[in-house]
Scaffold this active site. Structure first.
Site, short mmCIF file in Angstrom:
data_model
loop_
_atom_site.label_atom_id
_atom_site.label_comp_id
_atom_site.label_asym_id
_atom_site.label_seq_id
_atom_site.Cartn_x
_atom_site.Cartn_y
_atom_site.Cartn_z
N ASP A 128 39.42 54.11 -5.83
CA ASP A 128 38.66 52.87 -5.89
C ASP A 128 37.81 52.95 -6.93
OD1 ASP A 128 37.04 50.78 -5.40
OD2 ASP A 128 37.29 50.89 -3.21
N GLU A 131 38.95 55.46 -24.48
CA GLU A 131 37.61 55.93 -25.30
C GLU A 131 38.19 56.84 -26.01
OE1 GLU A 131 33.34 58.00 -24.97
OE2 GLU A 131 33.98 57.16 -23.20
N HIS A 181 33.21 61.46 -33.20
CA HIS A 181 33.73 59.99 -32.51
C HIS A 181 34.24 59.29 -34.04
CE1 HIS A 181 32.45 59.16 -28.62
NE2 HIS A 181 31.90 60.17 -28.67
N LYS A 233 29.50 51.57 -3.34
CA LYS A 233 29.62 51.07 -4.57
C LYS A 233 28.22 50.64 -5.13
CE LYS A 233 34.46 49.34 -3.55
NZ LYS A 233 34.61 49.84 -2.25
#
Length: 416
Positions: free
Chosen positions: A312, A107, A408, A237
């Protein structure tokens, strides 16, 4: 180098894969090498799909080490650009000094954004960070004949805590059981085990320990059945308020006071406007949307650090639950904090030992086990939280001064 014998074996393996006579998982044994197995699977896919996977094949990873530990059926590796933020000054309980934080992301503008927040923090004296709660959880689900027996089970577990603790801890050198929290719904019982896990994130360690404890409970209590070793009260998760309220992994807070002149000069935003944006966007806007956690983009920071350091990545879900708070001090400066109640990080185990991830952790001074055990993971958590704070400070400032789209446009988008 691939010799003639190996080439013949590779060709034979590819033909067998095409005919369905060999499974992808059997290739390594067939060719006698995990690294050759990687090549075979990749060449097989190139042939049947008519594509080139040469970039995927370019990697420094030795698959003799990682197959069966970090990956199955590998065909190579993917690469993500790695940037660095810093210096970021932290004056935490364990993390102290100027840090250069590695961020893996595709990004555009993200690293630049967090860098500006880090500059504002550092120029204002640094961020304070502290882990205020520590414990990885796993919550097995049990079925009993009735609600009465469910309550009996809970009472028995509380009375048998020391025996259950001995069984659980017999499976690990570093895992220490600190609590069992019971939850009852009808004839169902969840037991939320919480462990400290040294410098490991600890999910595998805790799962193995709870498996042993659950078997002990079933064998010694009587009429109870283990339905699932994980009953989704852990919660792993998945976004869940239990993690936000009771924590999972490291619960950590980072705070800083950004001087008014730094806010106006570096961030190009007023303190009043930043407080207003945080209140209306992060607090009110997120609440109306039904979000868990009140923040601007903490997941951006957590994901980039997790990828860079071998965490993770799926645990970004709960690790990025965050609460960003801003207020104007009596002196007219900006007080800002980020609280992460369920940050799941480790400096040993999992993907932390992979070559590039190991180097990224070493850059932060936290690779491997700490002395005493656990201090490296705590230090790492303080660094992560402070970096998240830098990201929040800058994005709120960018919104308050209408700079987001311009950043951006300049850094995050290629004109076409």
């Amino acid at each position: 180098m691939v010799d003639e014998v190996s080439r013949d074996k590779i060709s034979e393996a590819i033909e067998k894969l095409k005919k369905g006579e060999l499974r992808l998982s059997e290739v390594d044994d067939f060719v006698g090498s995990k690294n050759l197995g990687v090549l075979v699977r990749r060449l097989f896919l190139e042939e049947i799909r008519g594509v080139s996977l040469s970039s995927i094949g370019s990697t420094i990873i030795d698959f003799e080490d990682v197959v069966g530990r970090n990956i199955e059926n590998p065909i190579g590796a993917v690469q993500i650009p790695l940037g660095v933020v810093g210096p970021l000054r932290i004056v935490g309980e364990h993390a102290s000094g100027d840090f250069y934080v590695p961020l893996a992301t595709s990004e555009g503008a993200l690293v630049a954004s967090i860098s500006r927040g880090a500059k504002a923090i550092t120029m204002s004296g640094g961020a304070f960070a502290v882990v205020y709660r520590d414990g990885m959880t796993r919550a097995p689900l049990f079925r009993t004949p009735s609600a009465r027996r469910a309550v009996d089970l809970v009472r028995w577990v509380m009375d048998s805590y020391e025996a259950i603790k001995r069984e659980a801890e017999s499976t690990t050198r570093y895992g220490k059981l600190v609590s069992i929290e019971p939850y009852v719904a009808g004839n169902n019982v969840w037991l939320r085990f919480r462990f400290t896990t040294g410098d490991a994130m600890g999910m595998n360690m805790v799962t193995i320990a709870v498996d042993r404890a659950s078997k002990y409970i079933v064998e010694n209590f009587g009429d109870v059945e283990l339905v699932a070793l994980s009953g989704n009260m852990c919660t792993d998760k998945k976004p869940a308020y239990i993690n936000a309220i009771l924590g999972r992994g490291k619960s950590v807070v980072a705070e800083a006071i950004i001087r008014r002149d730094v806010a106006e000069g570096v961030l190009r935003a007023s303190v009043d406007d930043m407080v207003d944006v945080n209140n209306r966007k992060n607090l009110l806007g997120t609440s109306l949307a039904g979000g868990i956690g009140l923040n601007a983009h903490v997941a951006n920071v957590i994901a980039a650090i997790f990828i860079a350091t071998g965490q993770d990545v799926a645990q970004v879900v709960e690790s990025s639950i965050a609460y960003t708070w801003m207020e104007k001090t009596r002196d007219g400066d900006l007080y800002a904090s980020v609280t992460l109640p369920s940050l799941e990080v480790g400096t040993v185990g999992g993907g932390t030992w992979l070559p590039t991830q190991r180097e990224a952790l070493s850059l932060l001074g936290v690779f491997g086990p700490g002395d005493p055990p656990g201090v490296n993971a705590i230090k790492f958590a303080e660094i992560v939280a402070s970096t998240a704070l830098a990201g929040e400070i800058n994005l709120v400032a960018a919104l308050a001064s209408d700079q987001l789209a311009k950043a951006h446009e300049r850094l995050g988008r290629k004109r076409i």
